[in-house]
Design a protein around this motif. Structure first.
Motif, PDB file in Angstrom:
ATOM      1  N   LEU A 116       0.455  -1.095  -0.148  1.00 30.80           N
ATOM      2  CA  LEU A 116       0.021  -0.037   0.407  1.00 30.80           C
ATOM      3  C   LEU A 116       0.568   1.287  -0.075  1.00 30.80           C
ATOM      4  CD1 LEU A 116      -2.815  -1.337   1.900  1.00 30.80           C
ATOM      5  CD2 LEU A 116      -2.402  -1.161  -0.001  1.00 30.80           C
ATOM      6  N   GLU A 117       2.231   1.646   0.984  1.00 29.50           N
ATOM      7  CA  GLU A 117       3.002   2.338   0.733  1.00 29.50           C
ATOM      8  C   GLU A 117       3.477   2.898  -1.020  1.00 29.50           C
ATOM      9  OE1 GLU A 117       2.234   4.376   2.494  1.00 29.50           O
ATOM     10  OE2 GLU A 117       2.811   4.566   4.626  1.00 29.50           O
ATOM     11  N   HIS A 118       3.926   1.309  -0.985  1.00 31.76           N
ATOM     12  CA  HIS A 118       4.292   1.014  -2.470  1.00 31.76           C
ATOM     13  C   HIS A 118       3.382   2.104  -3.241  1.00 31.76           C
ATOM     14  CE1 HIS A 118       7.734  -0.846  -2.534  1.00 31.76           C
ATOM     15  NE2 HIS A 118       8.033  -0.396  -0.711  1.00 31.76           N
ATOM     16  N   ILE A 119       1.862   1.742  -3.513  1.00 25.97           N
ATOM     17  CA  ILE A 119       1.418   2.401  -3.975  1.00 25.97           C
ATOM     18  C   ILE A 119       1.062   3.900  -4.559  1.00 25.97           C
ATOM     19  CG2 ILE A 119      -1.087   2.381  -4.900  1.00 25.97           C
ATOM     20  CD1 ILE A 119      -1.275  -0.460  -4.411  1.00 25.97           C
ATOM     21  N   ASN A 120       1.389   4.426  -2.432  1.00 24.72           N
ATOM     22  CA  ASN A 120       0.776   5.411  -2.003  1.00 24.72           C
ATOM     23  C   ASN A 120       1.782   6.701  -2.968  1.00 24.72           C
ATOM     24  OD1 ASN A 120      -0.835   5.430  -0.315  1.00 24.72           O
ATOM     25  ND2 ASN A 120      -0.311   4.600   0.878  1.00 24.72           N
ATOM     26  N   ILE A 121       3.060   6.263  -2.384  1.00 27.48           N
ATOM     27  CA  ILE A 121       4.579   7.052  -2.751  1.00 27.48           C
ATOM     28  C   ILE A 121       4.341   6.961  -4.719  1.00 27.48           C
ATOM     29  CG2 ILE A 121       6.667   6.343  -3.433  1.00 27.48           C
ATOM     30  CD1 ILE A 121       6.801   4.623  -0.854  1.00 27.48           C
ATOM     31  N   THR A 122       4.265   5.843  -5.175  1.00 24.97           N
ATOM     32  CA  THR A 122       4.322   6.405  -6.486  1.00 24.97           C
ATOM     33  C   THR A 122       3.027   7.787  -6.813  1.00 24.97           C
ATOM     34  OG1 THR A 122       4.502   3.579  -6.844  1.00 24.97           O
ATOM     35  CG2 THR A 122       3.424   5.483  -8.559  1.00 24.97           C
ATOM     36  N   SER A 123       1.480   7.254  -6.196  1.00 18.10           N
ATOM     37  CA  SER A 123       1.248   7.869  -6.844  1.00 18.10           C
ATOM     38  C   SER A 123       0.633   9.867  -5.984  1.00 18.10           C
ATOM     39  CB  SER A 123      -0.410   7.867  -5.678  1.00 18.10           C
ATOM     40  OG  SER A 123      -1.231   6.759  -6.109  1.00 18.10           O
ATOM     41  N   TYR A 124       1.481   9.384  -4.631  1.00 18.62           N
ATOM     42  CA  TYR A 124       2.471  10.707  -3.885  1.00 18.62           C
ATOM     43  C   TYR A 124       2.890  12.268  -5.683  1.00 18.62           C
ATOM     44  CZ  TYR A 124      -0.515  10.771   0.488  1.00 18.62           C
ATOM     45  OH  TYR A 124      -1.387  10.063   0.890  1.00 18.62           O
ATOM     46  N   ARG A 125       4.025  11.086  -5.933  1.00 16.11           N
ATOM     47  CA  ARG A 125       5.350  11.394  -6.894  1.00 16.11           C
ATOM     48  C   ARG A 125       4.267  11.573  -7.872  1.00 16.11           C
ATOM     49  NH1 ARG A 125       8.653   6.508  -7.386  1.00 16.11           N
ATOM     50  NH2 ARG A 125       9.098   7.196  -5.169  1.00 16.11           N
ATOM     51  N   MET A 126       3.475  11.490  -8.443  1.00 19.30           N
ATOM     52  CA  MET A 126       2.690  11.737  -9.386  1.00 19.30           C
ATOM     53  C   MET A 126       2.143  12.612  -9.469  1.00 19.30           C
ATOM     54  SD  MET A 126      -0.139   9.860 -12.507  1.00 19.30           S
ATOM     55  CE  MET A 126      -0.018   8.585 -11.190  1.00 19.30           C
ATOM     56  N   LEU A 127       1.372  13.203  -8.046  1.00 22.76           N
ATOM     57  CA  LEU A 127       0.304  13.916  -8.480  1.00 22.76           C
ATOM     58  C   LEU A 127       1.061  15.686  -7.601  1.00 22.76           C
ATOM     59  CD1 LEU A 127      -1.802  12.315  -5.222  1.00 22.76           C
ATOM     60  CD2 LEU A 127      -2.784  13.672  -7.588  1.00 22.76           C
ATOM     61  N   ILE A 128       2.676  14.803  -7.034  1.00 19.21           N
ATOM     62  CA  ILE A 128       3.371  16.487  -7.328  1.00 19.21           C
ATOM     63  C   ILE A 128       4.042  16.940  -7.896  1.00 19.21           C
ATOM     64  CG2 ILE A 128       5.283  16.681  -6.788  1.00 19.21           C
ATOM     65  CD1 ILE A 128       5.132  14.372  -3.778  1.00 19.21           C
TER      66      ILE A 128
END
Length: 168
Positions: A116-128
């Motif tokens: 889940l954290e890897h999904i979040n890390i990738t999502s946050y990176r894209m959102l940034i």
């Protein structure tokens, strides 16, 4: 035939992409928040219990930051349409199947929380990246804080797993 590079999306389209991904992660975090206490109850290793408690606090903080983001950009979260996080968490990661070896349950909890954290890390990176293109300066900072917390949690669960299964 040579690959075609699509033109850069305009601002309205970027915002639509941004909202789509923000809503997915927001709804996923809210779903996860509702289930964190049951994961805590399933853990048998004290360090894992403490980490899940910290993780739950981080999830709460991230949700609050995302709610601030919605206000900053003049939007509200849309209802859940598709929630990939929910699909992964469904049925408490299948941890209720009568596992009688606490180590396996604890390692499964850590594995799935790290996924889940890897999904979040990738999502946050894209959102940034998108927030920077949209010149959402405050939003970029809030997303960076969420990204950092997710990355820290990933590292924490890795350290706990290492402590649990090695002598190093």
């Amino acid at each position: 035939m040579a690959p075609i590079t699509p033109p850069a999306p305009n601002e309205a389209y970027l915002k639509k992409i941004f909202l789509h991904h923000l809503t997915r992660i927001y709804n996923g975090k809210r779903f996860l928040q509702e289930r964190t206490s049951s994961l805590f109850d399933l853990a048998s290793f004290k360090a894992l219990e403490l980490a899940i408690g910290e993780f739950g606090g981080d999830v709460k903080n991230q949700i609050e930051r995302m709610e601030t983001i919605y206000k900053l950009i003049g939007e509200t979260p849309s209802p859940e349409v598709c929630n990939p996080i929910k699909t992964i968490i469904k049925d408490e990661f299948c941890l209720d199947d009568g596992q009688d070896i606490p180590l396996l349950n604890d390692l499964d909890i850590m594995l799935y929380l790290q996924i889940l954290e890897h999904i979040n890390i990738t999502s946050y990176r894209m959102l940034i990246m998108i927030a920077k293109l949209l010149k959402y300066i405050e939003v970029t900072q809030l997303l960076t804080e969420n990204f950092d917390e997710s990355a820290d949690n990933d590292k924490l669960f890795t350290l706990i797993a290492k402590e649990y299964i090695t002598k190093d």
